[in-house]
Design a protein around this motif. Structure first.
Motif, PDB file in Angstrom:
ATOM      1  N   ASN A  44       0.874  -1.492   0.023  1.00 49.67           N
ATOM      2  CA  ASN A  44       0.071   0.018   0.000  1.00 49.67           C
ATOM      3  C   ASN A  44       1.018   1.284   0.100  1.00 49.67           C
ATOM      4  OD1 ASN A  44      -2.609   0.614  -0.432  1.00 49.67           O
ATOM      5  ND2 ASN A  44      -2.969   0.943   1.792  1.00 49.67           N
ATOM      6  N   ARG A  45       2.264   1.245  -0.342  1.00 51.44           N
ATOM      7  CA  ARG A  45       2.995   2.440  -0.272  1.00 51.44           C
ATOM      8  C   ARG A  45       3.474   2.413  -1.754  1.00 51.44           C
ATOM      9  NH1 ARG A  45       8.697   2.211   2.357  1.00 51.44           N
ATOM     10  NH2 ARG A  45       8.959   0.944   0.673  1.00 51.44           N
ATOM     11  N   ASP A  46       4.185   1.273  -2.376  1.00 50.42           N
ATOM     12  CA  ASP A  46       4.736   1.345  -3.423  1.00 50.42           C
ATOM     13  C   ASP A  46       4.197   0.887  -4.799  1.00 50.42           C
ATOM     14  OD1 ASP A  46       7.152   2.036  -2.060  1.00 50.42           O
ATOM     15  OD2 ASP A  46       7.606   0.063  -1.538  1.00 50.42           O
ATOM     16  N   LYS A  47       4.384   1.281  -6.106  1.00 53.85           N
ATOM     17  CA  LYS A  47       3.912   1.064  -7.303  1.00 53.85           C
ATOM     18  C   LYS A  47       4.817   0.247  -8.048  1.00 53.85           C
ATOM     19  CE  LYS A  47       1.079   4.993  -6.595  1.00 53.85           C
ATOM     20  NZ  LYS A  47       0.605   6.103  -6.961  1.00 53.85           N
ATOM     21  N   ALA A  48       4.655  -0.650  -9.103  1.00 55.86           N
ATOM     22  CA  ALA A  48       5.148  -1.394 -10.021  1.00 55.86           C
ATOM     23  C   ALA A  48       4.827  -0.599 -11.488  1.00 55.86           C
ATOM     24  CB  ALA A  48       5.050  -2.811  -9.881  1.00 55.86           C
ATOM     25  N   LEU A  49       5.823  -0.463 -12.167  1.00 54.74           N
ATOM     26  CA  LEU A  49       5.500  -0.199 -13.569  1.00 54.74           C
ATOM     27  C   LEU A  49       5.719  -1.379 -14.395  1.00 54.74           C
ATOM     28  CD1 LEU A  49       4.875   2.156 -15.448  1.00 54.74           C
ATOM     29  CD2 LEU A  49       7.360   2.635 -15.861  1.00 54.74           C
ATOM     30  N   LEU A  50       4.684  -1.790 -15.255  1.00 55.40           N
ATOM     31  CA  LEU A  50       4.796  -3.060 -15.716  1.00 55.40           C
ATOM     32  C   LEU A  50       4.675  -2.979 -17.124  1.00 55.40           C
ATOM     33  CD1 LEU A  50       2.136  -5.026 -13.403  1.00 55.40           C
ATOM     34  CD2 LEU A  50       4.474  -5.000 -13.207  1.00 55.40           C
ATOM     35  N   ILE A  51       5.353  -3.819 -17.852  1.00 53.04           N
ATOM     36  CA  ILE A  51       5.046  -4.032 -19.273  1.00 53.04           C
ATOM     37  C   ILE A  51       5.016  -5.503 -19.454  1.00 53.04           C
ATOM     38  CG2 ILE A  51       6.494  -2.192 -20.206  1.00 53.04           C
ATOM     39  CD1 ILE A  51       8.842  -4.505 -20.763  1.00 53.04           C
ATOM     40  N   ARG A  52       4.326  -5.768 -20.546  1.00 52.14           N
ATOM     41  CA  ARG A  52       3.903  -7.132 -21.268  1.00 52.14           C
ATOM     42  C   ARG A  52       5.315  -8.057 -20.928  1.00 52.14           C
ATOM     43  NH1 ARG A  52       2.117  -7.222 -26.754  1.00 52.14           N
ATOM     44  NH2 ARG A  52       4.195  -7.298 -26.988  1.00 52.14           N
ATOM     45  N   ALA A  53       5.146  -9.298 -20.494  1.00 52.21           N
ATOM     46  CA  ALA A  53       6.491  -9.929 -20.356  1.00 52.21           C
ATOM     47  C   ALA A  53       6.874 -10.546 -21.891  1.00 52.21           C
ATOM     48  CB  ALA A  53       5.982 -11.385 -19.736  1.00 52.21           C
ATOM     49  N   ARG A  54       8.109 -10.172 -21.989  1.00 56.92           N
ATOM     50  CA  ARG A  54       8.813 -10.325 -23.629  1.00 56.92           C
ATOM     51  C   ARG A  54       9.660 -11.482 -23.481  1.00 56.92           C
ATOM     52  NH1 ARG A  54      10.199  -4.062 -24.420  1.00 56.92           N
ATOM     53  NH2 ARG A  54       8.238  -3.281 -24.430  1.00 56.92           N
ATOM     54  N   ASP A  55      10.874 -11.427 -22.279  1.00 55.38           N
ATOM     55  CA  ASP A  55      11.774 -12.285 -22.362  1.00 55.38           C
ATOM     56  C   ASP A  55      12.182 -12.210 -20.762  1.00 55.38           C
ATOM     57  OD1 ASP A  55      13.744 -13.916 -23.252  1.00 55.38           O
ATOM     58  OD2 ASP A  55      15.168 -12.295 -23.387  1.00 55.38           O
ATOM     59  N   PRO A  56      11.437 -12.971 -20.038  1.00 58.26           N
ATOM     60  CA  PRO A  56      11.714 -13.197 -18.716  1.00 58.26           C
ATOM     61  C   PRO A  56      13.085 -13.793 -18.547  1.00 58.26           C
ATOM     62  CG  PRO A  56       9.525 -13.881 -18.894  1.00 58.26           C
ATOM     63  CD  PRO A  56      10.081 -13.818 -20.228  1.00 58.26           C
ATOM     64  N   LYS A  57      13.913 -13.521 -17.425  1.00 58.87           N
ATOM     65  CA  LYS A  57      15.248 -13.910 -17.223  1.00 58.87           C
ATOM     66  C   LYS A  57      15.153 -14.172 -15.706  1.00 58.87           C
ATOM     67  CE  LYS A  57      17.667 -11.997 -20.983  1.00 58.87           C
ATOM     68  NZ  LYS A  57      16.894 -12.852 -21.872  1.00 58.87           N
ATOM     69  N   VAL A  58      16.100 -14.894 -15.104  1.00 55.66           N
ATOM     70  CA  VAL A  58      16.285 -15.322 -13.564  1.00 55.66           C
ATOM     71  C   VAL A  58      16.783 -13.857 -13.219  1.00 55.66           C
ATOM     72  CG1 VAL A  58      18.085 -16.224 -12.136  1.00 55.66           C
ATOM     73  CG2 VAL A  58      16.922 -17.389 -13.862  1.00 55.66           C
ATOM     74  N   GLY A  59      16.283 -13.474 -11.793  1.00 56.03           N
ATOM     75  CA  GLY A  59      16.475 -12.314 -11.376  1.00 56.03           C
ATOM     76  C   GLY A  59      15.374 -11.219 -11.364  1.00 56.03           C
ATOM     77  N   MET A  60      14.720 -11.381 -12.524  1.00 59.06           N
ATOM     78  CA  MET A  60      13.671 -10.202 -12.861  1.00 59.06           C
ATOM     79  C   MET A  60      12.488 -10.221 -11.873  1.00 59.06           C
ATOM     80  SD  MET A  60      12.520 -10.183 -16.652  1.00 59.06           S
ATOM     81  CE  MET A  60      14.023  -9.286 -17.791  1.00 59.06           C
ATOM     82  N   PRO A  61      11.836  -9.155 -11.461  1.00 59.55           N
ATOM     83  CA  PRO A  61      10.619  -9.114 -10.854  1.00 59.55           C
ATOM     84  C   PRO A  61       9.563  -9.368 -11.874  1.00 59.55           C
ATOM     85  CG  PRO A  61      11.583  -7.037 -10.603  1.00 59.55           C
ATOM     86  CD  PRO A  61      12.780  -8.000 -11.205  1.00 59.55           C
ATOM     87  N   VAL A  62       8.533 -10.159 -11.713  1.00 55.25           N
ATOM     88  CA  VAL A  62       7.464 -10.433 -12.643  1.00 55.25           C
ATOM     89  C   VAL A  62       6.114 -10.842 -12.176  1.00 55.25           C
ATOM     90  CG1 VAL A  62       9.196 -11.504 -14.398  1.00 55.25           C
ATOM     91  CG2 VAL A  62       7.631 -12.994 -12.823  1.00 55.25           C
ATOM     92  N   LEU A  63       5.288 -10.357 -12.865  1.00 56.91           N
ATOM     93  CA  LEU A  63       3.786 -10.607 -12.365  1.00 56.91           C
ATOM     94  C   LEU A  63       3.413 -12.032 -12.860  1.00 56.91           C
ATOM     95  CD1 LEU A  63       1.140  -9.835 -10.978  1.00 56.91           C
ATOM     96  CD2 LEU A  63       0.407  -8.745 -13.276  1.00 56.91           C
ATOM     97  N   ALA A  64       3.206 -12.940 -12.237  1.00 57.98           N
ATOM     98  CA  ALA A  64       2.730 -14.371 -12.764  1.00 57.98           C
ATOM     99  C   ALA A  64       1.606 -14.911 -12.188  1.00 57.98           C
ATOM    100  CB  ALA A  64       4.091 -15.331 -12.335  1.00 57.98           C
ATOM    101  N   GLU A  65       0.857 -15.676 -12.775  1.00 54.60           N
ATOM    102  CA  GLU A  65      -0.355 -16.522 -12.445  1.00 54.60           C
ATOM    103  C   GLU A  65       0.170 -17.935 -12.139  1.00 54.60           C
ATOM    104  OE1 GLU A  65      -4.990 -17.290 -13.725  1.00 54.60           O
ATOM    105  OE2 GLU A  65      -3.369 -16.762 -15.319  1.00 54.60           O
ATOM    106  N   ILE A  66      -0.054 -17.838 -10.392  1.00 53.84           N
ATOM    107  CA  ILE A  66       0.563 -19.292 -10.069  1.00 53.84           C
ATOM    108  C   ILE A  66      -0.702 -20.374  -9.777  1.00 53.84           C
ATOM    109  CG2 ILE A  66       2.648 -18.260  -9.218  1.00 53.84           C
ATOM    110  CD1 ILE A  66       1.346 -18.431  -6.319  1.00 53.84           C
ATOM    111  N   GLY A  67      -1.912 -19.594  -9.872  1.00 50.89           N
ATOM    112  CA  GLY A  67      -3.203 -20.515  -9.744  1.00 50.89           C
ATOM    113  C   GLY A  67      -4.116 -19.962 -10.587  1.00 50.89           C
ATOM    114  N   GLU A  68      -5.298 -20.485 -10.599  1.00 52.97           N
ATOM    115  CA  GLU A  68      -6.513 -19.808 -11.366  1.00 52.97           C
ATOM    116  C   GLU A  68      -6.759 -18.512 -10.657  1.00 52.97           C
ATOM    117  OE1 GLU A  68     -10.893 -20.651 -13.188  1.00 52.97           O
ATOM    118  OE2 GLU A  68      -9.617 -22.156 -12.599  1.00 52.97           O
ATOM    119  N   ASN A  69      -6.360 -17.466 -11.580  1.00 56.03           N
ATOM    120  CA  ASN A  69      -6.793 -16.131 -11.088  1.00 56.03           C
ATOM    121  C   ASN A  69      -6.086 -15.579  -9.796  1.00 56.03           C
ATOM    122  OD1 ASN A  69      -8.137 -14.653 -13.026  1.00 56.03           O
ATOM    123  ND2 ASN A  69     -10.136 -15.398 -12.297  1.00 56.03           N
ATOM    124  N   TYR A  70      -4.830 -16.392  -9.732  1.00 50.22           N
ATOM    125  CA  TYR A  70      -4.119 -16.082  -8.447  1.00 50.22           C
ATOM    126  C   TYR A  70      -2.630 -15.431  -8.810  1.00 50.22           C
ATOM    127  CZ  TYR A  70      -1.861 -16.275  -3.932  1.00 50.22           C
ATOM    128  OH  TYR A  70      -1.196 -16.072  -2.680  1.00 50.22           O
TER     129      TYR A  70
END
Length: 158
Positions: A44-70
């Motif tokens: 509730n303090r910080d914000k992420a600036l996101l783009i569509r996943a292009r070439d995910p790499k180790v170490g990168m912070p990403v938005l991922a779906e780990i379960g249905e709508n989760y």
């Protein structure tokens, strides 16, 4: 002047809309919820600036779906073929998903209410990330995070 109205949405309602915008080629600034990326990012303090996943790499912070709508915004720990292992900076455990479930890449964060962005390819973020991800064994993180939580709790009380 029209009064500004604020509406809250659950992640299961909001994130699919965010993903639709990303797939259309937009960038999205997403307010962060949760504590899994402590100590660098706060609920509730910080914000992420996101783009569509292009070439995910180790170490990168990403938005991922780990379960249905989760969805989680966590760092990639490893990629083996189509299998991805994720861990929040504030977590000891991991989550798993497929490469196709990685929906967005965080290219920066607006932290501590600032107007300028901390880019994920910037020196500061890369240094933080390198040092934090090299803390092994993971038990070291647990002690650092416990101390951090006590500091934050004390600050919030005062």
């Amino acid at each position: 002047m029209k009064k500004r109205e604020e509406k809250l949405f659950s992640n299961s309602e909001l994130i699919p809309e965010v993903i639709s915008l990303l797939e259309e080629g937009h960038t999205v600034t997403l307010p962060l919820r949760g504590y899994s990326m402590r100590p660098f990012l706060e609920d509730n303090r910080d914000k992420a600036l996101l783009i569509r996943a292009r070439d995910p790499k180790v170490g990168m912070p990403v938005l991922a779906e780990i379960g249905e709508n989760y969805f989680v915004l966590h760092r990639i720990v490893s990629i083996k073929g189509e299998n991805v292992v994720l861990r929040g900076d504030g977590n000891i455990g991991t989550e798993r998903c497929k490469l196709s479930d990685v929906r967005a890449e965080a290219i920066g964060f607006y932290r501590k209410g600032r107007e300028h962005i901390d880019k994920t390819n910037g020196l500061k973020w890369c240094l933080y990330s390198f040092l934090w991800t090299k803390l092994t064994p993971l038990i070291v993180r647990r002690y650092i995070l416990a101390a951090y939580r006590r500091i934050v709790k004390t600050e919030n009380i005062n």
